[in-house]
Enzyme design. Structure first.
Site, short mmCIF file in Angstrom:
data_model
loop_
_atom_site.label_atom_id
_atom_site.label_comp_id
_atom_site.label_asym_id
_atom_site.label_seq_id
_atom_site.Cartn_x
_atom_site.Cartn_y
_atom_site.Cartn_z
CB THR A 173 15.49 -38.20 27.20
OG1 THR A 173 13.93 -38.89 27.25
CG2 THR A 173 15.58 -36.96 27.67
NE ARG A 201 6.68 -42.01 32.94
CZ ARG A 201 7.99 -41.47 32.66
NH1 ARG A 201 8.26 -40.37 31.75
NH2 ARG A 201 9.18 -42.07 33.26
CB THR A 224 18.77 -39.34 30.07
OG1 THR A 224 17.91 -39.94 29.05
CG2 THR A 224 20.36 -39.93 29.61
N1 ASP Z 1 14.07 -39.64 31.74
C1 ASP Z 1 13.04 -39.83 30.80
C2 ASP Z 1 11.63 -39.96 31.51
O1 ASP Z 1 11.43 -40.90 32.36
C3 ASP Z 1 13.28 -40.63 29.72
C4 ASP Z 1 14.61 -40.49 29.21
O2 ASP Z 1 15.54 -40.13 29.87
O3 ASP Z 1 14.84 -41.05 28.15
O4 ASP Z 1 10.74 -39.49 30.88
#
Ligand code: ASP
Length: 306
Positions: A173, A201, A224
């Site tokens: 992300t 989701r 993240t």
């Molecule tokens: N936090 C993000 C999610 O759960 C994923 C990520 O940070 O890579 O959608």
């Protein structure tokens, strides 16, 4: 105690390309360095922290090197649905989109929600319609990303395999925080979500207080990692509250990440920036590709921050 930085000295940008179990590629590192340069250039040209955050995240979204925008991973039904949020710390304005499809720049869709509507969060096809109404570019189905996120659905039926698959995956992300010359903080996040997610989701990234938070009186945070744990602890707001109560970015961040691991067995990383320019980048995953720059010397990029 570090000295309080003078106004023009405290411009700073922090960027990440996700935390997880895989090291960043050379292309991802290069892209993070370019993004930092882009952000600082904007701040030096007197653009706002919010402009810098949006522009930096747009660059990461269109690069295709990360799990955001063009490079977004697919949900279990094979569709890309993206989440993004943006927040500024002067007036606590925020905008977010969730479950957005077919738009190249979810972060700009979040800015449209913030600036053109009375709302904070708009979802799914309604968010896409809004983005198209304001002229955002459509994500063509044929757009090729250099990273391949397609989930091996039929090979991951049992829990052990799924856990292993998750461990080996990188979240990828993207997120950014910035502090401009006026002392305004801004934060943003943009994601295609996590691997093996059910259609519909939504993670932490578009949720103000969970994935992002910015308040000029305390700090700015972009998270993240596995969103479910981040949401349950309202991590971004948790860290900002600790800073409001006088903690520096590093102890506030360490404490919050420890809590995440101990209370909900979470895994995450974050960018944290204080109004005086002090900052922290920390993660409890094996790797996190991120960087920071204040415009002097060279941008700093690494894939571990301990
Ligand atoms: N936090 C993000 C999610 O759960 C994923 C990520 O940070 O890579 O959608």
């Amino acid at each position: 105690m570090p000295k309080q930085l003078s106004l023009s000295n405290r411009r700073r940008v922090l960027v990440h390309g996700g935390a997880g179990g895989r090291r960043a590629t050379a292309a991802q590192r290069k892209c993070i360095a370019e993004t930092l340069a882009l952000g600082i250039e904007l701040l030096q040209n007197d653009q706002s922290a919010l402009d810098a955050v949006e522009t930096m995240i747009r660059h990461l979204e269109e690069s295709g090197h990360f799990n955001a925008g063009v490079g977004s991973r697919q949900q279990l039904d094979g569709r890309q649905r993206m989440d993004a949020a943006l927040m500024e710390g002067a007036f606590l304005r925020a905008g977010a989109v969730a479950g957005l499809e077919d738009i190249c720049h979810p972060i700009s869709a979040a800015r449209i929600v913030m600036e053109k509507t009375d709302h904070v969060l708009v979802i799914s096809s309604h968010a896409s319609k809004l983005a198209l109404h304001f002229g955002l570019e459509r994500l063509e189905k044929s757009t090729k990303s250099p990273i391949q996120h397609r989930a091996p659905v039929f090979r991951t039926r049992n829990a052990k395999t799924l856990a292993l698959y998750r461990k080996m995956a990188a979240y990828e992300t993207v997120g950014a925080v910035a502090l401009d010359e006026c002392g305004t903080l801004a934060t943003g996040a943009s994601t295609g979500g996590v691997s093996m997610m059910l259609p519909g989701r939504v993670g932490d990234s578009p949720l103000v207080g969970a994935g992002v938070y910015a308040d000029n009186e305390a700090g700015a945070v972009s998270m993240t990692g596995l969103g479910e744990g981040i949401i349950r602890l309202a991590m971004a707001k948790h860290i900002v509250c600790a800073m409001k109560n006088g903690q520096k970015p590093l102890p506030a961040t360490r404490h919050a990440l420890k809590l995440l691991v101990n209370r909900v067995q979470g895994e995450a990383g974050c960018l944290v920036l204080a109004p005086d320019g002090q900052f922290a980048i920390r993660h409890v995953t094996p790797w996190m590709i991120a960087g920071h720059w204040n415009g002097r010397g060279k941008p700093f990029v690494a894939d571990q921050f301990r």
